[in-house]
Design an enzyme around this catalytic site. Structure first.
Site, PDB file in Angstrom:
ATOM      1  N   ARG A  15       0.839  -1.201   0.000  1.00  0.00           N
ATOM      2  CA  ARG A  15       0.000   0.000   0.000  1.00  0.00           C
ATOM      3  C   ARG A  15       0.876   1.254   0.000  1.00  0.00           C
ATOM      4  O   ARG A  15       2.073   1.203   0.260  1.00  0.00           O
ATOM      5  CB  ARG A  15      -0.902   0.008   1.239  1.00  0.00           C
ATOM      6  N   LYS A  75       1.685   2.116   7.361  1.00  0.00           N
ATOM      7  CA  LYS A  75       2.086   1.351   8.531  1.00  0.00           C
ATOM      8  C   LYS A  75       3.058   2.136   9.393  1.00  0.00           C
ATOM      9  O   LYS A  75       3.682   3.106   8.959  1.00  0.00           O
ATOM     10  CB  LYS A  75       2.731   0.030   8.105  1.00  0.00           C
ATOM     11  N   TYR A  94      -0.961   4.556  10.696  1.00  0.00           N
ATOM     12  CA  TYR A  94      -1.343   3.569  11.713  1.00  0.00           C
ATOM     13  C   TYR A  94      -0.127   3.304  12.584  1.00  0.00           C
ATOM     14  O   TYR A  94       0.956   2.998  12.076  1.00  0.00           O
ATOM     15  CB  TYR A  94      -1.785   2.254  11.064  1.00  0.00           C
ATOM     16  N   HIS A  96      -0.577   1.733  16.257  1.00  0.00           N
ATOM     17  CA  HIS A  96      -0.868   0.614  17.165  1.00  0.00           C
ATOM     18  C   HIS A  96       0.212   0.528  18.256  1.00  0.00           C
ATOM     19  O   HIS A  96       0.812  -0.519  18.487  1.00  0.00           O
ATOM     20  CB  HIS A  96      -0.951  -0.703  16.393  1.00  0.00           C
ATOM     21  N   GLU A 118      -5.706   4.962  13.867  1.00  0.00           N
ATOM     22  CA  GLU A 118      -6.630   4.043  14.541  1.00  0.00           C
ATOM     23  C   GLU A 118      -7.295   4.621  15.777  1.00  0.00           C
ATOM     24  O   GLU A 118      -8.237   4.012  16.309  1.00  0.00           O
ATOM     25  CB  GLU A 118      -5.921   2.729  14.900  1.00  0.00           C
ATOM     26  N   VAL A 239     -11.690  -8.805  17.921  1.00  0.00           N
ATOM     27  CA  VAL A 239     -12.015  -7.921  19.044  1.00  0.00           C
ATOM     28  C   VAL A 239     -11.095  -6.703  19.050  1.00  0.00           C
ATOM     29  O   VAL A 239      -9.956  -6.763  18.595  1.00  0.00           O
ATOM     30  CB  VAL A 239     -11.914  -8.659  20.392  1.00  0.00           C
ATOM     31  N   ASP A 270      -2.460  -6.639  15.170  1.00  0.00           N
ATOM     32  CA  ASP A 270      -1.831  -5.316  15.286  1.00  0.00           C
ATOM     33  C   ASP A 270      -1.906  -4.767  16.707  1.00  0.00           C
ATOM     34  O   ASP A 270      -1.095  -3.928  17.087  1.00  0.00           O
ATOM     35  CB  ASP A 270      -2.493  -4.319  14.338  1.00  0.00           C
TER      36      ASP A 270
END
Length: 370
Positions: A15, A75, A94, A96, A118, A239, A270
């Site tokens: 990406r 990322k 992102y 995380h 996120e 989840v 992640d």
């Protein structure tokens, strides 16, 4: 503002942070955009496409970082990028953080401003920049799970949709959020029997209303999970606790209750994963087997369909990128409370409570304390 779009260098990440259409909007607003050469190739967007909308193509990732004030990525930065990140940088990607103390410490030491896709959160509690990738990952989880159920790759040898005279495969989905609903939709479309578990009754009622009758909802509890893992062929972990580590819903000892060849797909990888045995994998080596249970734990699942994923991501990030570029990060976050919730690290200080809690840090956790 000077904006940089580097080439992603995480394993098998194809990406890119911005499409040519997104770059066009930025240059139209008089911003300068530096795109690393071949950054978009994996997604089907080429250097000439970016040049045609006003981008400046540069050869190296070092040039992108050195010339830019804001970096737009997909990322999180990996170790070889850390030295490129300076205090004047705004990083929008992102992250995380809760799943990696090493990354968090590195970004604290950089003293850059880190805004995480996120954790950008709308007033209704939804996560607009995470949603499209969750949609992709939820759908892909079934696509990949169905493949790894095949016997040549050690699966149970089950066709999810079954055939006349043979019952369909059984899919267990943990979590009725965006990932879970998309996974259930795909599995149901294939004809599988689907059980979806969640502790949120409002979500379960929604799923019950919109899904066909062969998608069954149940309240999530350890007892129910233990019962269902015994006879389901494919288990999807979807989840999410915003900004925090995912809870471990399936332990190592529970694997022994599953039938040999069961496939488990951890979409929460992640955020640390919702299976105790989760270890992040790559598209190059996507699976491993423990106790005859196949684990698929690829940390960038949407990277396998980069054209779709890049288009979907730019659709939702572009308005925020424009806001940051036009106003600067402080004014942008002041004007947009959703964007403000994306602030995770600011000039050497962690400002997102869930990250502080994940590592048992103090509220005023500074670089000097590391």
């Amino acid at each position: 503002m000077k904006i940089g779009v580097p080439k992603e260098i995480k394993n098998n990440e194809s990406r890119v942070g911005m499409t040519p259409a997104g770059v066009f909007e930025l240059t139209k607003n008089n911003h300068i955009v530096f795109v690393q050469s071949t950054a978009g190739d994996g997604s089907g967007f080429f250097d000439e496409d970016y040049r045609n909308v006003g981008a400046i193509i540069v050869k190296s990732i070092e040039e992108v970082y050195s010339l830019s004030e804001m970096i737009i990525k997909v990322k999180e930065p990996i170790a070889e990028e850390y030295p490129q990140i300076k205090p004047h940088h705004i990083l929008f990607t992102y992250f995380h953080f809760a799943s990696s103390e090493e990354l968090t410490v590195a970004m604290l030491k950089s003293k850059a401003v880190c805004i995480a896709y996120e954790t950008v959160e709308d007033t209704d509690g939804s996560l607009p920049l995470l949603t499209p990738m969750s949609e992709v990952a939820g759908r892909m989880a079934i696509q990949q799970g169905a493949k790894y159920l095949e016997k040549p790759i050690k699966g149970r040898g089950v066709l999810l949709g079954g055939v006349p005279g043979v019952p369909p495969g059984r899919v267990l989905v943990l979590g009725a959020g965006v990932v879970g609903v998309q996974a259930a939709k795909m599995a149901a479309g294939l004809g599988a029997h689907v059980t979806i578990l969640d502790t949120n009754m409002k979500r379960l009622r929604y799923v019950n209303d919109v899904m066909p009758s062969h998608v069954v909802t149940e309240f999530s509890s350890e007892y129910n999970i233990r019962q269902h893992i015994k006879d389901h062929d494919l288990i999807i972990g979807g989840v999410l606790i915003k900004g925090s580590k995912a809870p471990k819903l399936i332990t190592r000892e529970m694997l022994k209750e599953m039938r040999p060849g069961t496939v488990i797909v951890d979409v929460a990888v992640d955020q640390g994963g919702c299976f105790e045995t989760t270890v992040p994998t790559t598209h190059e080596n996507p699976t491993y087997i423990i106790d005859d249970v196949i684990h698929y734990c690829v940390a960038n699942m949407p990277g396998a369909v980069p054209y779709t994923s890049t288009m979907a991501l730019t659709n939702v990030t572009l308005p925020y990128v424009l806001l940051l570029a036009n106003l600067g990060w402080e004014n942008a976050c002041e004007n947009d409370k959703s964007l403000a919730k994306g602030l995770n690290i600011v000039h050497g200080k962690c400002v997102y409570k869930e990250i502080i809690d994940a590592f048992d840090w103090s509220e005023n956790h500074l670089v000097a304390e590391i």
